[in-house]
Design an enzyme around this catalytic site. Sequence first.
Site, short mmCIF file in Angstrom:
data_model
loop_
_atom_site.label_atom_id
_atom_site.label_comp_id
_atom_site.label_asym_id
_atom_site.label_seq_id
_atom_site.Cartn_x
_atom_site.Cartn_y
_atom_site.Cartn_z
N ASP A 1 4.70 -4.05 -7.38
CA ASP A 1 4.04 -2.86 -6.83
C ASP A 1 4.64 -1.59 -7.42
OD1 ASP A 1 6.21 -4.04 -5.16
OD2 ASP A 1 6.12 -2.12 -4.13
N GLY B 1 6.59 7.18 7.05
CA GLY B 1 5.78 7.92 6.08
C GLY B 1 6.47 9.13 5.48
N GLY C 1 2.44 3.65 1.66
CA GLY C 1 2.91 3.84 3.03
C GLY C 1 3.28 5.27 3.32
N LYS D 1 4.31 12.56 -1.86
CA LYS D 1 5.15 11.47 -1.38
C LYS D 1 6.00 11.98 -0.24
CE LYS D 1 8.44 7.95 -2.99
NZ LYS D 1 9.01 7.32 -4.20
N ARG E 1 3.67 14.34 -6.87
CA ARG E 1 3.72 13.70 -8.18
C ARG E 1 2.35 13.70 -8.82
NH1 ARG E 1 6.01 7.72 -6.50
NH2 ARG E 1 4.21 7.14 -5.25
N ARG F 1 -1.23 0.28 -9.79
CA ARG F 1 -0.08 -0.60 -10.05
C ARG F 1 -0.56 -2.03 -10.24
NH1 ARG F 1 3.95 2.14 -6.64
NH2 ARG F 1 3.09 4.19 -6.24
N GLY G 1 0.81 -1.22 0.00
CA GLY G 1 0.00 0.00 0.00
C GLY G 1 0.83 1.27 0.00
P1 AMP Z 1 9.35 1.13 -2.40
O1 AMP Z 1 10.43 0.10 -2.28
O2 AMP Z 1 9.79 2.54 -2.15
O3 AMP Z 1 8.53 0.98 -3.64
O4 AMP Z 1 8.38 0.85 -1.17
C1 AMP Z 1 7.81 -0.40 -0.86
C2 AMP Z 1 6.73 -0.21 0.17
O5 AMP Z 1 7.27 0.39 1.35
C3 AMP Z 1 5.57 0.67 -0.26
O6 AMP Z 1 4.41 0.15 0.32
C4 AMP Z 1 5.94 2.00 0.34
O7 AMP Z 1 4.82 2.82 0.54
C5 AMP Z 1 6.56 1.58 1.66
N1 AMP Z 1 7.50 2.58 2.20
C6 AMP Z 1 8.75 2.87 1.78
N2 AMP Z 1 9.31 3.84 2.53
C7 AMP Z 1 8.39 4.18 3.47
C8 AMP Z 1 8.36 5.10 4.57
N3 AMP Z 1 9.39 5.89 4.86
N4 AMP Z 1 7.22 5.15 5.30
C9 AMP Z 1 6.18 4.37 5.04
N5 AMP Z 1 6.15 3.47 4.05
C10 AMP Z 1 7.23 3.37 3.26
MG MG Z 2 7.01 1.41 -4.52
#
Ligand code: AMP
Ligand code: MG
Length: 523
Positions: A272, A138, A104, A125, A195, A202, A102
């Site tokens: 994703d 987050g 995040g 973001k 963005r 996705r 999701g």
């Molecule tokens: P990514 O590898 O950046 O595509 O992230 C994979 C998952 O981790 C997604 O669900 C993102 O929303 C979540 N995510 C990455 N960094 C953070 C963060 N700092 N806080 C919350 N969720 C995160």
């Molecule tokens: Mg991602």
Amino acid sequence: MFDALTFDNRLLAELPGDPETGPRRREVRGAVWSRVAPTPVAAPRTLAVSREMAQALGLDEADTASEAFAQVFAGNALLPGMDPFATNYGGHQFGNWAGQLGDGRAISLGETVDPDGARRELQLKGAGPTPYARFADGRAVLRSSIREFLCSEAMHHLGVPTTRALSLVATGEDVVRDMFYDGHPRPEPGAVVCRVAPSFLRFGHFELPASRGDTDLLRTLADFAIRRDFPHLHGAGEALYGDWFAEVCTRTARLAAEWMRVGFVHGVLNTDNLSILGLTIDYGPYGWIDAYDPEWTPNTTDAGGRRYRFGWQPAIARWNLVRLAQALSPLFGDPAALQAGLDAFGDAYTRADRDNTARKLGLAACRDDDIALIRDLHALMQAAEIDMTLWFRGLIDVAGDGAMPVDPAPLEPCFYDPAKRLAHDADLRAWLARYAARVADDPLPPEARRERMRLANPQVVLRNWLAQQAIDRAEAGDVSAISELLEAMRRPYDDRPERAAFSGKRPDWARDRPGCSALSCSS
Ligand code: AMP
Ligand code: MG
């Protein structure tokens, strides 16, 4: 102010939502979205704006320079019609099913509609936790936000399908990250990128309900995606789903071919991180090819298996489509349509790749034996450590006059290692002679050939060290570096001598520097 922004939040209106509001971390079932507000930050300050994106949204300079703009696009204030939410998706990460992921740290503010009906979702973001934040905060750091902001817009200027970026706003707050994953977390400045895309759906959005056996939600979501994001598709039932899947496959194939054309390595092609619209999405530990190397991955997490290396991207894109096909299979009585879609991927990729070969080499069309010509060139480029962008740009001058024997002078700046240059001199001359013979046998007149090559071979790309330089300067307080680099990335196919500082080969200092040669997922 901001009068041009009108909202029509169809995703919220047409898809089932989570009854609970707010960021409490949780599993969310039976729903595609959760209402959650951005968490306000201490001191928003706009660092950079994409003027093209702002214009497209109908925002003028007074709007983007205002204090209100910084407040809204840091997540401290909402405009009328905004209704913030995070969406629910799953995904295969590095080949394994990872369950619910999701948004995040992405919070959508709403969907804008412009006077000609174009729809754009605005998404922050790094605007604070959501129900999908799991164990994380987050937030996003400035360095990764600069990289996402710049690369979204650089990709757009290159003509590669991508999500866009409107703004980069500093939060005035620190975020703690362990950049090297070596047990040394430190505070870093935080930022929020806004963005923009017609859709942020996705592959993983479809995988999650499928993994839970929730075929009703899967169908509702597929119907919605087709209705909102593929309005040109008509028909009904399985035939419509089949057409839709085939189009997703075709778009993904074209996207992968474009990455190969410009030398982009996404770095984390998990399901994703693949857009249903075939857009480049989720700029994390991505990188750009300097010396041509199909084995290279910029992502330190990927260094072991190199699953997401440059040369594997088309195969991985297809692997991800197979996961999507599996997820969609409950909608099909007959899996033949899904297989047809995957076949369409192969056809579309081959076509796009051949077209790129012809354009990059300045040929009227790609003949069968040109496949060997480009394959042998790639092998030579890898062995002799040749800069990809400079080579193809230099080749324009070599191809132009059709002279024999070929003078390799325009290509001399492409080499990183004089010893390798020398060791491969004979191969190089042999390849150039072959190329010259092929050009002599091609119907295009010299000027048309030059133009064709110019439009396929950019003078600049967002090389890793360029982004890192901008980050270093911005972290030291000089944020003009970001807009300067963005300016250099505009009109990338034009010859613009004034941007010489941005169109050279990777400097020696950048060879092994973190952020230039390798990037962690820490962001
Ligand atoms: P990514 O590898 O950046 O595509 O992230 C994979 C998952 O981790 C997604 O669900 C993102 O929303 C979540 N995510 C990455 N960094 C953070 C963060 N700092 N806080 C919350 N969720 C995160
Ligand atoms: Mg991602």
